[in-house]
Structures are given as C-alpha cells and as structure tokens.
Design an enzyme around this catalytic site. Structure first.
Site, PDB file in Angstrom:
ATOM      1  N   THR A   1      -7.922  -1.847   1.357  1.00 41.86           N
ATOM      2  CA  THR A   1      -7.358  -2.884   0.487  1.00 41.86           C
ATOM      3  C   THR A   1      -7.910  -4.276   0.785  1.00 41.86           C
ATOM      4  OG1 THR A   1      -5.362  -1.573   0.121  1.00 41.86           O
ATOM      5  CG2 THR A   1      -5.219  -3.936  -0.313  1.00 41.86           C
TER       6      THR A   1
ATOM      7  N   HIS B   1       2.318   8.651   5.022  1.00 46.44           N
ATOM      8  CA  HIS B   1       1.426   9.737   5.450  1.00 46.44           C
ATOM      9  C   HIS B   1       2.006  10.469   6.653  1.00 46.44           C
ATOM     10  CE1 HIS B   1      -2.066   9.453   2.882  1.00 46.44           C
ATOM     11  NE2 HIS B   1      -2.234   8.152   3.128  1.00 46.44           N
TER      12      HIS B   1
ATOM     13  N   HIS C   1      -1.109  11.219  -1.292  1.00 44.30           N
ATOM     14  CA  HIS C   1      -0.842  10.282  -2.381  1.00 44.30           C
ATOM     15  C   HIS C   1      -0.407  11.080  -3.607  1.00 44.30           C
ATOM     16  CE1 HIS C   1      -4.122   7.372  -0.633  1.00 44.30           C
ATOM     17  NE2 HIS C   1      -3.118   7.586   0.211  1.00 44.30           N
TER      18      HIS C   1
ATOM     19  N   ARG D   1     -15.859   3.778   2.612  1.00 44.17           N
ATOM     20  CA  ARG D   1     -14.857   2.844   3.117  1.00 44.17           C
ATOM     21  C   ARG D   1     -14.785   2.817   4.639  1.00 44.17           C
ATOM     22  NH1 ARG D   1      -8.975   5.229   1.540  1.00 44.17           N
ATOM     23  NH2 ARG D   1      -8.348   3.814   3.210  1.00 44.17           N
TER      24      ARG D   1
ATOM     25  N   SER E   1      -7.037   4.380  -1.782  1.00 45.83           N
ATOM     26  CA  SER E   1      -6.872   2.926  -1.760  1.00 45.83           C
ATOM     27  C   SER E   1      -8.171   2.184  -2.024  1.00 45.83           C
ATOM     28  CB  SER E   1      -6.305   2.477  -0.401  1.00 45.83           C
ATOM     29  OG  SER E   1      -5.017   2.995  -0.202  1.00 45.83           O
TER      30      SER E   1
ATOM     31  N   ASP F   1       2.098   2.882   3.269  1.00 47.16           N
ATOM     32  CA  ASP F   1       1.270   4.066   3.062  1.00 47.16           C
ATOM     33  C   ASP F   1       1.082   4.855   4.358  1.00 47.16           C
ATOM     34  OD1 ASP F   1      -1.162   5.556   1.653  1.00 47.16           O
ATOM     35  OD2 ASP F   1      -1.957   4.714   3.518  1.00 47.16           O
ATOM     36  N   LYS F   2       0.742   4.172   5.425  1.00 51.27           N
ATOM     37  CA  LYS F   2       0.423   4.871   6.674  1.00 51.27           C
ATOM     38  C   LYS F   2       1.641   5.606   7.225  1.00 51.27           C
ATOM     39  CE  LYS F   2      -3.018   1.293   7.552  1.00 51.27           C
ATOM     40  NZ  LYS F   2      -4.100   2.035   6.911  1.00 51.27           N
TER      41      LYS F   2
ATOM     42  N   ASP G   1      -1.134   0.015  -4.764  1.00 55.46           N
ATOM     43  CA  ASP G   1      -2.420   0.608  -5.099  1.00 55.46           C
ATOM     44  C   ASP G   1      -2.267   2.016  -5.656  1.00 55.46           C
ATOM     45  OD1 ASP G   1      -1.500   1.480  -2.650  1.00 55.46           O
ATOM     46  OD2 ASP G   1      -3.404   1.249  -1.594  1.00 55.46           O
ATOM     47  N   HIS G   2      -1.373   2.794  -5.078  1.00 51.59           N
ATOM     48  CA  HIS G   2      -1.134   4.163  -5.526  1.00 51.59           C
ATOM     49  C   HIS G   2       0.265   4.567  -5.100  1.00 51.59           C
ATOM     50  CE1 HIS G   2      -1.516   5.367  -1.341  1.00 51.59           C
ATOM     51  NE2 HIS G   2      -2.642   4.654  -1.291  1.00 51.59           N
TER      52      HIS G   2
ATOM     53  N   GLU H   1      -1.534  -8.031   1.841  1.00 52.93           N
ATOM     54  CA  GLU H   1      -1.215  -6.603   1.828  1.00 52.93           C
ATOM     55  C   GLU H   1      -0.224  -6.236   2.919  1.00 52.93           C
ATOM     56  OE1 GLU H   1      -3.292  -2.199   2.341  1.00 52.93           O
ATOM     57  OE2 GLU H   1      -3.974  -3.902   3.535  1.00 52.93           O
TER      58      GLU H   1
ATOM     59  N   ASP I   1       0.843  -1.196   0.000  1.00 51.21           N
ATOM     60  CA  ASP I   1       0.000   0.000   0.000  1.00 51.21           C
ATOM     61  C   ASP I   1       0.880   1.248   0.000  1.00 51.21           C
ATOM     62  OD1 ASP I   1      -1.882   2.117   0.730  1.00 51.21           O
ATOM     63  OD2 ASP I   1      -3.237   0.496   1.299  1.00 51.21           O
TER      64      ASP I   1
ATOM     65  N   ASP J   1      -9.950  -2.289   6.529  1.00 51.91           N
ATOM     66  CA  ASP J   1      -9.325  -1.206   5.776  1.00 51.91           C
ATOM     67  C   ASP J   1      -9.527  -1.435   4.278  1.00 51.91           C
ATOM     68  OD1 ASP J   1      -7.996   1.188   5.634  1.00 51.91           O
ATOM     69  OD2 ASP J   1      -6.004   0.356   5.954  1.00 51.91           O
TER      70      ASP J   1
END
Length: 637
Positions: free
Chosen positions: A187, A362, A443, A198, A134, A358-359, A400-401, A353, A80, A185
């Site tokens: 994904t 961020h 992102h 989501r 995501s 990602d987290k 994913d991104h 995953e 992710d 979450d």
C-alpha cells in the site's frame, strides 16, 4: 446515478445534485449528535434508530455536506483489509451494536466500490481477477490504471504509471506517505515505486529481476522511495535501508547513508520525530521506527477450531506497542502539521494506511484486527478535525480489499473462531473459514465501503470502481497529469561560457518541475544524476583540459526534456597582464523535450552510472572532472 470523474483538463466539473436523488443513491452516516435520543433502551419504539426523528434535519445535513471543489488538500486513509465485516466487528466490540466509530462512521457521504484486479498472461490477459491483492488494488487508486496481483504501479504490460504522489509533487504540492507497515509494503509502495514484484523491497531482494539497479532498472522499492522524495515518509521497514546499493553512484553505501547524502532528515523514535519542525524538498523527512511492521495495539487472541465455545475474552494491551507518539493518530497529526505550511502553499496530498487489519485477519486474530481498526479510526478522526477546521480539505476513507472474518451466531464446527465480550456486555463470535489452523486466511472479492468529507466528496456516492478514486482525488486537486509538460520551460545557466583548461564551472538548472532527477553528460561522458529540488538542480565540475568547444547536456529522467549548454575551453593568453579563468556568465536555456503522458517512462538516480571512483577515472581520461556536491549528512535531533 452515474458520476464520471474522468476529465482530462484537470478542473473537476461543478456538481449540481438534487438532495432527493442523493438520498436515494447514497448511504449517509451522520455524527452521533444527530441520532434519535431514546436513552439506552434499544427495545422501545425508535430506540435503535440512527437518523434524527426530524427528516428535515437529515436532509439539511446532507445538503450541507455537498461542497463543490476544488480542494486544496487531500487526505486518503486506507484500512488494509477493512471490509464491512471488519468495521462492524470493531464497532460492536468497542462501541456496541448501537454505537458509532468516531472517525470512520462520521463521514457524511458514502458509497461502495469494486476492487477486482486483472490477469496479466495467456488467453485471459486483461480479464477480471475477482479476488485482488493489495498491490493491484493500491495501484488502481494510486495511478487510475488496473493491473495484476503483485504489481506495484505498473500496468499489465509492465509499463510504469505515474502515481498521485509523483503527480502532486510535479504540480508543486507537498506530499506525504504514512503506514504502520514496512514502508516498502504494497500500500505505501504504490505511491512511490514501480516494480513487477511487490517483494522487491531492497537491493538484496532476489525478486527484483530487471527492476534492480544492477540490471539497469529503476531499483528496489526502497531505492525508488529515495528518488520519489516525498516531503514526509513515516512507517516501519528500517531493515531494508540497512542494505547496500549494488549499482549507481551510491554503490557500496547503505540506503540510510544514501538518504543522508541526499539531504533527508532521519528519525527512528518518538523523540527524534518530535524534534522535526520542518520537512520539504530540501530536507525531506524519513522516519522509520521498526525493522518490520509496527506491533499491534492488542495482544494476540488467535482463533481455534471450536474457539467460540470457550469463555469469551476481552482484548488486552500489547506490551510491545510503540510509544503513543508513534501511534497512527500521532503520525497522522505530525504529517499534517509538516505538510500544511500556510495559506501561500499549493496544498498537499497525504496517504495514511492502517496496515495490520489485514495482517491480523490473515492470522485469524480477532483482537489484533480490532485494535488496528480502532487505531485507523483515531487517525481518521484526526484528519477530520483538521479538515473541518481548514474548510478546504477532502478526506477519503476506504480499504484496498475485503477479508474473511465474519460475525456468526453459533460456533462453526470446522472453522476457526473466537468469542469476545463486547462493551454491550454480550458475546461476539468471530469466525475465520478460508484457511485451516496455522494457514493464512484469504482475501475476499466483495465490494467495499468508501466514504468522504469535504470539497469533491460527492464523487464517492453510489457504486464506483477503485480506479475512480484516483480521478476523484486528482480532479479535486486540479492536477495536471501530463507531468512531462511541466518541464517544457526548463533552462540552464552556466557560471561562464569561456574558461581556461581545468577551470571550475557551476551549472544551475531550473524549470524541471516534471522531473525528480536530472542526468548530465559532457560529450559522451556521463556525469551522473542529481536530485531535482522544487524544479531546480545544480552541478559543479571542472572543464576539460583540452581547448575546444564543448556542450553539457541535461536530461530530465522522468520527462525526457533535454537542455544543452555550450561552453568553450581556451588557453590563457601568456601576454595578458592579468589572466582570467572565466568569462561572463550567460543563460543558455535551449534544447528539446518529449511531450509524453502521465504514464511516461521513469528514470532513476544513478541507475546506469559507474561508482564514483571509476567515474572520476573515466572523466580524467576524457579531460573533465565532475565534482559531485554531496549534501551534508544530518539526523533529526
């Protein structure tokens, strides 16, 4: 060179690709053993090359890596937020600029894919949204349908789209879903749920809206997870399963209690997970090991303005990290072991995953994202080890991104940054420039790396779209995506066709392979839903007390297939010397079904069913009583 994988017949077409053309179209990553051997001196001629000095060696390795499908198994591994920058940062830190990640960099066939989502409203509805989230990106590879940010496996109009786990299950494959995030979450959720928002994690989520069971919807993500019934589910997010259902036949029970009632094995630590030796549709495994997301591998090293001017640091272990038996590598190994049940099975689909790349991106936490990338790399290596030994497994690794971390030469004056000492012994400066200190880094909309190994891997070569990945996997597994048709031969058997008033009747249904739940009615009385186990389901109920002709109607919640079973209630003859309450059993499979497509409307267990106590009263008033066969509760040891 274009590769069109959108075939409707289910069998992936044969690929005959010239190696010269592939060399021009693909970016090839070869194992370290194929690198030029010039020692550690990068300054000598050829000292930094990654190819073999013998061109024929690479060409032969490329030819050997092209394996025609179909595949028996598919393992999809998602990092992710893992863009090219995140991969490079982790490689540079842990293996050096000239090194290689043992898993991610070992896949032989590589391409790039686009990730944009779509707008859902107004004049720009259906137009590209260049920076996705995501939920939209995961929905694209899970269903083949692009959608809007925040959507979980519904299209831009809110219509549910069948997912790979749902389709694979309907086709008789085993399925698994593994994440280091909350299992609700985005994904992991895209494979097992269909919601407009989501954040609809559990029955208490205020954002569920018309998706909530109490409003007649399919339920929250956690409730739909239990309906989808993957064979193996491993991750975090136990907090949502402590919530209580607000409607349906488990109204008033926690989701954990509901899971036990429905036959799930529960695991909450490494020991209980290790004790599980089998997981299938009769006893699927639900392992939830944290209330929220997993702790990261490395302790935080948050970036600050001017941080890269400080003395460089090395990443330190996080004392809160889970037992090694719950590492992403261990969970991947465990899932593969449970899903790979032998030569006689139909194969499996598994999604894994690494969620917190990602987290931590961020949070502008360089060590955090590096550790999570390394965790994913170890899981990829585990998947490749299995695939290489198995010889019939497609492994795909992608993201994913993209995200915002960048390797910079000098400390940026206004952006957040950090300095790390790498395995090379030099300084790596990492910058985050899309949010201020304390904010959430954004992102980005760049294309992403996708790499693959095994039967059908050549489909990822060149430039594709994220939605192509769905068709690559579905076609490699030769899945019939018209899941409704898989219930077309459904039938039902009653234990008797004529019974005395109030006698007990058993009903067995079979052939509902395209469904996950069945609804049942006697006349206008709703008898609730039952899980479909490998195409079968059963009910036990007492007959009406009034003599007459009756019918029991079964409806596949997902396929719309209808089967009607007739029976009669007749009073016993008082002159008979040995009265009997049942007549011989009969198979009475009949009814109609909707053809539908792979994106047909989806049903939910108990979405509009009254609580059990109220249901019993209604049935008594109607002269019939359903005896629900609750599964015994059981935990993994």
């Amino acid at each position: 060179m274009a590769f069109n994988a959108h075939t409707s017949g289910g069998r992936r077409r044969s690929l005959i690709i010239a190696s010269a053309a592939l060399l021009a179209a693909a970016s090839i990553s070869l194992p370290a053993a194929a690198f030029a051997d010039t020692g550690d001196d990068l300054s000598v001629n050829g000292g930094a090359t990654r190819n073999s000095t013998d061109n024929d060696t690479k060409a032969q390795a490329l030819r050997d890596s092209i394996v025609d499908g179909p595949a028996k198994n598919v393992i999809l591994l998602i990092g992710d937020g893992m863009g090219d920058s995140e991969i490079t940062i982790a490689r540079d830190y842990a293996y050096g600029a000239a090194g290689s990640l043992p898993g991610i960099d070992a896949l032989p066939l590589t391409g790039q894919y686009t990730t944009y989502s779509l707008f859902k409203d107004g004049d720009i509805k259906g137009k590209p949204d260049y920076v996705p989230d995501s939920a939209a990106t995961g929905s694209a590879w899970a269903t083949g349908t692009k959608t809007y940010d925040n959507a979980i496996s519904v299209d831009i109009n809110g219509a549910p789209q069948n997912t790979l786990i749902e389709i694979a299950k309907a086709n008789g494959l085993k399925t698994g879903n593994v994440s280091t995030a909350e299992i609700q979450d985005a994904t992991p959720a895209v494979q097992i749920a269909h919601v407009d928002a989501r954040s609809c994690y559990g029955p208490d989520s205020a954002t569920c809206g018309d998706d909530a069971l109490v409003n007649g919807g399919l339920g929250s993500i956690s409730e739909q997870l239990l309906d989808t019934r993957a064979d193996v589910t491993l991750g975090g997010g136990s907090a949502s399963f402590e919530q209580t259902a607000k409607a349906g036949q488990w109204n008033g029970e926690t989701l954990f209690a509901q899971a036990e009632d429905r036959g799930y094995q529960l695991a909450d630590d490494a020991a209980s997970l290790a004790a599980v030796t089998k997981a299938d549709q009769t006893e699927p495994l639900l392992g939830l090991f944290t209330p929220g997301n997993f702790p990261t591998r490395y302790a935080p090293t948050p970036a600050t303005v001017g941080g890269a001017d400080a003395a460089p640091v090395t990443c330190q272990p996080n004392p809160e990290r889970l037992d090694t038996g719950l590492s992403l590598e261990s969970l991947t190994d465990k899932a593969i072991g449970l899903l790979n049940t032998g030569d006689d099975d139909k194969g499996f689909f598994l999604q894994v995953e690494g969620a917190s790349i990602d987290k931590q991106d961020h949070a502008a936490n360089a060590c955090g994202q590096i550790g999570e990338t390394l965790d994913l790399d170890e899981a990829v290596r585990a998947a490749l080890d299995f695939a290489e030994a198995d010889g019939n497994t497609l492994v795909i690794v992608t993201a994913d991104h993209a995200h915002s971390s960048q390797i910079v030469d000098s400390t940026p004056p206004t952006s957040l940054s950090a300095a790390l000492t790498t395995v090379d012994g030099t300084t790596l400066k990492v910058s985050y420039g899309t949010a201020a200190l304390g904010g959430s880094q954004q992102h980005t909309g760049t294309q992403l790396r996708i790499a693959a190994y095994g039967p059908g891997a050549a489909q990822v070569v060149g430039l594709t779209d994220q939605s192509d990945n769905f068709f690559t996997m579905a076609n490699a597994l030769e899945l019939n995506r018209d899941t409704a048709s898989l219930s077309s031969g459904a039938k039902a058997t009653l234990s008797a066709t004529t019974v005395e008033p109030g006698a007990e009747l058993d009903l067995a249904a079979s052939g509902f392979n395209g469904d996950r739940q069945l609804g049942s009615e006697v006349g206008s009385t709703d008898l609730g839903s039952q899980d479909v186990i490998d195409g079968t389901a059963g009910y036990t109920f007492t007959a009406p007390t009034e003599p007459g002709s009756y019918s029991l109607t079964l409806t596949g919640r997902q396929s719309g297939k209808v089967v009607t079973v007739a029976f009669a209630v007749a009073a016993a003859d008082p002159s008979s010397p040995a009265p009997t309450t049942t007549a011989p059993a009969a198979i009475v499979g009949s009814g109609s079904g909707s053809g539908g497509s792979g994106a047909s409307a989806l049903g939910s267990t108990g979405a509009v069913v009254a609580p059990i106590a109220v249901l019993g009263g209604l049935l008594l008033a109607a002269g019939a009583v359903l005896v629900l066969q609750r599964r015994r509760r059981h935990h993994a040891a």
